[in-house]
Design a protein around this motif. Structure first.
Motif, PDB file in Angstrom:
ATOM      1  N   LEU A  15      48.753 -46.020 -59.305  1.00  0.00           N
ATOM      2  CA  LEU A  15      49.932 -46.364 -60.083  1.00  0.00           C
ATOM      3  C   LEU A  15      51.192 -46.094 -59.269  1.00  0.00           C
ATOM      4  O   LEU A  15      51.226 -45.200 -58.426  1.00  0.00           O
ATOM      5  N   ALA A  16      52.226 -46.885 -59.536  1.00  0.00           N
ATOM      6  CA  ALA A  16      53.520 -46.711 -58.868  1.00  0.00           C
ATOM      7  C   ALA A  16      54.619 -47.027 -59.872  1.00  0.00           C
ATOM      8  O   ALA A  16      54.369 -47.594 -60.942  1.00  0.00           O
ATOM      9  N   ASP A  17      55.860 -46.643 -59.506  1.00  0.00           N
ATOM     10  CA  ASP A  17      56.979 -46.936 -60.413  1.00  0.00           C
ATOM     11  C   ASP A  17      57.695 -48.227 -60.041  1.00  0.00           C
ATOM     12  O   ASP A  17      58.671 -48.611 -60.697  1.00  0.00           O
ATOM     13  N   PRO A  65      56.814 -52.407 -58.164  1.00  0.00           N
ATOM     14  CA  PRO A  65      55.823 -53.316 -57.579  1.00  0.00           C
ATOM     15  C   PRO A  65      55.983 -53.342 -56.055  1.00  0.00           C
ATOM     16  O   PRO A  65      56.931 -52.775 -55.517  1.00  0.00           O
ATOM     17  N   ASP A  66      55.072 -53.994 -55.358  1.00  0.00           N
ATOM     18  CA  ASP A  66      55.230 -54.223 -53.924  1.00  0.00           C
ATOM     19  C   ASP A  66      54.920 -55.681 -53.628  1.00  0.00           C
ATOM     20  O   ASP A  66      54.705 -56.487 -54.543  1.00  0.00           O
ATOM     21  N   GLU A  67      54.884 -56.031 -52.322  1.00  0.00           N
ATOM     22  CA  GLU A  67      54.718 -57.439 -51.966  1.00  0.00           C
ATOM     23  C   GLU A  67      53.320 -57.964 -52.288  1.00  0.00           C
ATOM     24  O   GLU A  67      53.119 -59.179 -52.388  1.00  0.00           O
ATOM     25  N   ARG A  68      52.340 -57.054 -52.449  1.00  0.00           N
ATOM     26  CA  ARG A  68      50.977 -57.499 -52.757  1.00  0.00           C
ATOM     27  C   ARG A  68      50.724 -57.598 -54.252  1.00  0.00           C
ATOM     28  O   ARG A  68      50.013 -58.482 -54.707  1.00  0.00           O
ATOM     29  N   ALA A  69      51.250 -56.657 -55.007  1.00  0.00           N
ATOM     30  CA  ALA A  69      50.878 -56.558 -56.414  1.00  0.00           C
ATOM     31  C   ALA A  69      52.087 -56.325 -57.301  1.00  0.00           C
ATOM     32  O   ALA A  69      52.916 -55.458 -57.027  1.00  0.00           O
ATOM     33  N   ASN A  70      52.161 -57.124 -58.350  1.00  0.00           N
ATOM     34  CA  ASN A  70      53.159 -56.923 -59.399  1.00  0.00           C
ATOM     35  C   ASN A  70      52.417 -56.975 -60.725  1.00  0.00           C
ATOM     36  O   ASN A  70      52.263 -58.031 -61.338  1.00  0.00           O
ATOM     37  N   LEU A  71      51.899 -55.803 -61.122  1.00  0.00           N
ATOM     38  CA  LEU A  71      51.070 -55.697 -62.323  1.00  0.00           C
ATOM     39  C   LEU A  71      51.710 -54.703 -63.279  1.00  0.00           C
ATOM     40  O   LEU A  71      51.328 -53.539 -63.350  1.00  0.00           O
ATOM     41  N   PRO A  72      52.730 -55.130 -64.030  1.00  0.00           N
ATOM     42  CA  PRO A  72      53.439 -54.210 -64.929  1.00  0.00           C
ATOM     43  C   PRO A  72      52.584 -53.824 -66.133  1.00  0.00           C
ATOM     44  O   PRO A  72      51.831 -54.638 -66.661  1.00  0.00           O
ATOM     45  N   ALA A  73      52.715 -52.574 -66.561  1.00  0.00           N
ATOM     46  CA  ALA A  73      51.920 -52.095 -67.692  1.00  0.00           C
ATOM     47  C   ALA A  73      52.634 -50.927 -68.358  1.00  0.00           C
ATOM     48  O   ALA A  73      53.577 -50.351 -67.813  1.00  0.00           O
ATOM     49  N   VAL A  74      52.154 -50.580 -69.546  1.00  0.00           N
ATOM     50  CA  VAL A  74      52.684 -49.453 -70.308  1.00  0.00           C
ATOM     51  C   VAL A  74      51.576 -48.435 -70.507  1.00  0.00           C
ATOM     52  O   VAL A  74      50.434 -48.781 -70.838  1.00  0.00           O
ATOM     53  N   VAL A  75      51.885 -47.166 -70.285  1.00  0.00           N
ATOM     54  CA  VAL A  75      50.914 -46.086 -70.471  1.00  0.00           C
ATOM     55  C   VAL A  75      50.692 -45.862 -71.967  1.00  0.00           C
ATOM     56  O   VAL A  75      51.644 -45.656 -72.721  1.00  0.00           O
ATOM     57  N   THR A  76      49.432 -45.891 -72.385  1.00  0.00           N
ATOM     58  CA  THR A  76      49.106 -45.663 -73.798  1.00  0.00           C
ATOM     59  C   THR A  76      48.393 -44.336 -74.025  1.00  0.00           C
ATOM     60  O   THR A  76      48.306 -43.863 -75.156  1.00  0.00           O
ATOM     61  N   ALA A  77      47.867 -43.730 -72.956  1.00  0.00           N
ATOM     62  CA  ALA A  77      47.208 -42.419 -73.083  1.00  0.00           C
ATOM     63  C   ALA A  77      47.117 -41.770 -71.713  1.00  0.00           C
ATOM     64  O   ALA A  77      46.958 -42.454 -70.700  1.00  0.00           O
ATOM     65  N   VAL A  78      47.237 -40.438 -71.690  1.00  0.00           N
ATOM     66  CA  VAL A  78      47.092 -39.652 -70.462  1.00  0.00           C
ATOM     67  C   VAL A  78      46.147 -38.501 -70.772  1.00  0.00           C
ATOM     68  O   VAL A  78      46.441 -37.650 -71.617  1.00  0.00           O
ATOM     69  N   VAL A  79      44.983 -38.476 -70.074  1.00  0.00           N
ATOM     70  CA  VAL A  79      43.958 -37.479 -70.383  1.00  0.00           C
ATOM     71  C   VAL A  79      43.531 -36.773 -69.095  1.00  0.00           C
ATOM     72  O   VAL A  79      42.896 -37.386 -68.231  1.00  0.00           O
ATOM     73  N   VAL A 106      54.839 -48.510 -65.843  1.00  0.00           N
ATOM     74  CA  VAL A 106      54.334 -48.315 -64.487  1.00  0.00           C
ATOM     75  C   VAL A 106      53.823 -49.647 -63.931  1.00  0.00           C
ATOM     76  O   VAL A 106      53.786 -50.659 -64.646  1.00  0.00           O
ATOM     77  N   TYR A 107      53.420 -49.620 -62.656  1.00  0.00           N
ATOM     78  CA  TYR A 107      52.839 -50.798 -62.014  1.00  0.00           C
ATOM     79  C   TYR A 107      51.488 -50.402 -61.422  1.00  0.00           C
ATOM     80  O   TYR A 107      51.395 -49.424 -60.669  1.00  0.00           O
ATOM     81  N   ALA A 108      50.443 -51.132 -61.797  1.00  0.00           N
ATOM     82  CA  ALA A 108      49.112 -50.890 -61.240  1.00  0.00           C
ATOM     83  C   ALA A 108      49.016 -51.542 -59.856  1.00  0.00           C
ATOM     84  O   ALA A 108      49.532 -52.646 -59.645  1.00  0.00           O
ATOM     85  N   ARG A 109      48.353 -50.841 -58.935  1.00  0.00           N
ATOM     86  CA  ARG A 109      48.143 -51.369 -57.586  1.00  0.00           C
ATOM     87  C   ARG A 109      46.656 -51.265 -57.224  1.00  0.00           C
ATOM     88  O   ARG A 109      46.166 -50.176 -56.937  1.00  0.00           O
ATOM     89  N   PRO A 110      45.918 -52.377 -57.258  1.00  0.00           N
ATOM     90  CA  PRO A 110      44.503 -52.340 -56.873  1.00  0.00           C
ATOM     91  C   PRO A 110      44.333 -51.915 -55.413  1.00  0.00           C
ATOM     92  O   PRO A 110      45.060 -52.372 -54.538  1.00  0.00           O
ATOM     93  N   LEU A 111      43.381 -51.030 -55.185  1.00  0.00           N
ATOM     94  CA  LEU A 111      43.010 -50.630 -53.831  1.00  0.00           C
ATOM     95  C   LEU A 111      41.828 -51.457 -53.331  1.00  0.00           C
ATOM     96  O   LEU A 111      41.731 -51.790 -52.154  1.00  0.00           O
ATOM     97  N   THR A 112      40.926 -51.743 -54.235  1.00  0.00           N
ATOM     98  CA  THR A 112      39.732 -52.544 -53.949  1.00  0.00           C
ATOM     99  C   THR A 112      39.422 -53.378 -55.177  1.00  0.00           C
ATOM    100  O   THR A 112      39.588 -52.901 -56.296  1.00  0.00           O
ATOM    101  N   TRP A 113      39.022 -54.602 -54.962  1.00  0.00           N
ATOM    102  CA  TRP A 113      38.555 -55.386 -56.098  1.00  0.00           C
ATOM    103  C   TRP A 113      37.253 -56.089 -55.742  1.00  0.00           C
ATOM    104  O   TRP A 113      36.914 -56.267 -54.581  1.00  0.00           O
ATOM    105  N   HIS A 114      36.517 -56.467 -56.783  1.00  0.00           N
ATOM    106  CA  HIS A 114      35.197 -57.082 -56.611  1.00  0.00           C
ATOM    107  C   HIS A 114      35.191 -58.431 -57.319  1.00  0.00           C
ATOM    108  O   HIS A 114      35.764 -58.584 -58.405  1.00  0.00           O
ATOM    109  N   HIS A 115      34.558 -59.384 -56.682  1.00  0.00           N
ATOM    110  CA  HIS A 115      34.529 -60.736 -57.217  1.00  0.00           C
ATOM    111  C   HIS A 115      33.092 -61.233 -57.214  1.00  0.00           C
ATOM    112  O   HIS A 115      32.413 -61.170 -56.193  1.00  0.00           O
ATOM    113  N   TYR A 116      32.626 -61.717 -58.351  1.00  0.00           N
ATOM    114  CA  TYR A 116      31.265 -62.235 -58.476  1.00  0.00           C
ATOM    115  C   TYR A 116      31.345 -63.713 -58.856  1.00  0.00           C
ATOM    116  O   TYR A 116      31.386 -64.061 -60.035  1.00  0.00           O
ATOM    117  N   PRO A 117      31.406 -64.611 -57.869  1.00  0.00           N
ATOM    118  CA  PRO A 117      31.502 -66.031 -58.188  1.00  0.00           C
ATOM    119  C   PRO A 117      30.247 -66.503 -58.900  1.00  0.00           C
ATOM    120  O   PRO A 117      29.128 -66.138 -58.521  1.00  0.00           O
TER     121      PRO A 117
END
Length: 368
Positions: free
Chosen positions: A282-284, A286-300, A339-350
């Motif tokens: 998470l970051a406060d 976005p960056d040039e790779r990812a712009n994934l805005p979101a709202v925190v709904t729970a912190v555990v 916050v902004y989510a930033r994927p580090l790794t993603w998986h794709h199953y075509p």
């Protein structure tokens, strides 16, 4: 004692419980059969035990070592079976429950009363219940009753030990303690064991190898580490833990979904990406790779990490992201924070026609 299964299949009426299955279990292995309800794992275990018979087919074969037991009755297979609900005799003491299988053997096979006593006391010592030998099942906790059940199964010195959801009736803390204890006992005695569970954590913690099943088929057989790091297909990936989904349209290497933007190396078209909670941060901003805005709904806070639940219009369902405590403090994470989510790794199953479940795995790792 090794176990070899070749072309094992099973129908109940018109319903196919098991597609033709091949499986090799090495001597001394602890194998977990993992899958959702209806996947065929218990049916397969019961066939190994002799409590169910496979469909009649010339190619079907079940071997214990070099011995063909395909048509051998359950009483002659020399297996130990541990059930989820203990199945202890309520009117018998702990000692008598463990000794029962020995006392009812045919006379020519039955040990002497002194040998039975020695064997039972040794087993009760191994399962750490020798001080409760004269108690009755109703006077024991659930974890203690399951230990008695296991000692009873081992009393006959079975060649194979089978366990059907052995810890399913216990609370989480007792389950964890018994898992560690069973693993230690297995390593000490070196018996071959197959157990059924729908609990991913249990299978990954206990097993030498895990057999993941779905709809009567084996999806993947692998070590816990390899299974988690390299799932063979989408079903295995989604079944083993929490998964975040990001689906959108890709054009010129940019995936878009509402307000969400992510740079990817995929051909143009609609695609869905999958990632686990620890495969994002998470970051406060976005960056040039990812712009994934979101709202925190729970912190555990959970142990060494903080699990953060996110929501956004572009999500089909909430995301779960695992971050370090210092990162959570730095970002001042709290319910309602943006916050902004930033994927580090993603998986794709075509998926192509006819390959909705058995698809090629592809993962993309991005620099942090």
């Amino acid at each position: 004692m090794s176990i070899r299964l070749h072309h094992i299949q099973k129908h109940f009426g018109r319903s196919q419980a098991l597609s033709p299955i091949d499986l090799d279990v090495e001597s001394g292995e602890l194998i977990g059969l993992l899958g959702p309800s209806g996947s065929g794992k218990t049916t397969l275990l019961r066939i190994i035990a002799g409590l169910e018979t496979p469909d009649d087919n010339p190619a079907t074969q079940l071997l214990f070592g070099e011995r063909d037991v395909t048509r051998v009755h359950v009483r002659d297979r020399r297996i130990g079976f541990v059930f989820q609900h203990y199945a202890l005799f309520r009117h018998m003491s702990v000692f008598d429950n463990v000794a029962f299988g020995l006392t009812v053997l045919p006379r020519r096979e039955r040990p002497s009363s002194g040998e039975i006593r020695t064997r039972v006391l040794r087993l009760l010592e191994m399962v750490q219940l020798s001080h409760l030998a004269q108690r009755f099942p109703a006077q024991l906790s659930g974890g203690q009753q399951q230990r008695v059940s296991l000692a009873r199964a081992l009393a006959l010195r079975p060649e194979v030990l089978l366990l059907d959801e052995p810890f399913g009736a216990l609370d989480a803390k007792v389950r964890q303690e018994l898992r560690r204890w069973l693993r230690h006992l297995h390593d000490e005695l070196g018996f071959t064991s197959v157990f059924v569970t729908h609990d991913q954590e249990e299978a990954l913690e206990l097993s030498d190898r895990v057999v993941v099943m779905s709809n009567g088929r084996i999806e993947q057989i692998d070590t816990p580490e390899a299974l988690y790091r390299a799932p063979a297909n989408r079903f295995v990936f989604e079944f083993l833990g929490d998964v975040n989904h990001l689906e959108g349209q890709v054009h010129n290497g940019l995936l878009t979904c509402g307000d969400a933007r992510l740079r990817v190396t995929l051909p143009d078209g609609r695609h869905e990406l999958l990632l686990r909670p620890h495969e994002a941060t998470l970051a406060d901003t976005p960056d040039e790779r990812a712009n994934l805005p979101a709202v925190v709904t729970a912190v555990v806070p959970v142990g060494a990490e903080v699990r953060v639940e996110l929501s956004a219009d572009w999500m089909s369902e909430p995301w779960l992201v695992a971050v370090r405590h210092q990162d959570a403090e730095r970002l001042n994470l709290a319910r309602g924070a943006r916050v902004y989510a930033r994927p580090l790794t993603w998986h794709h199953y075509p998926e192509t026609a006819g390959q909705a479940r058995h698809s090629e795995r592809r993962a993309q790792t991005v620099s942090t």
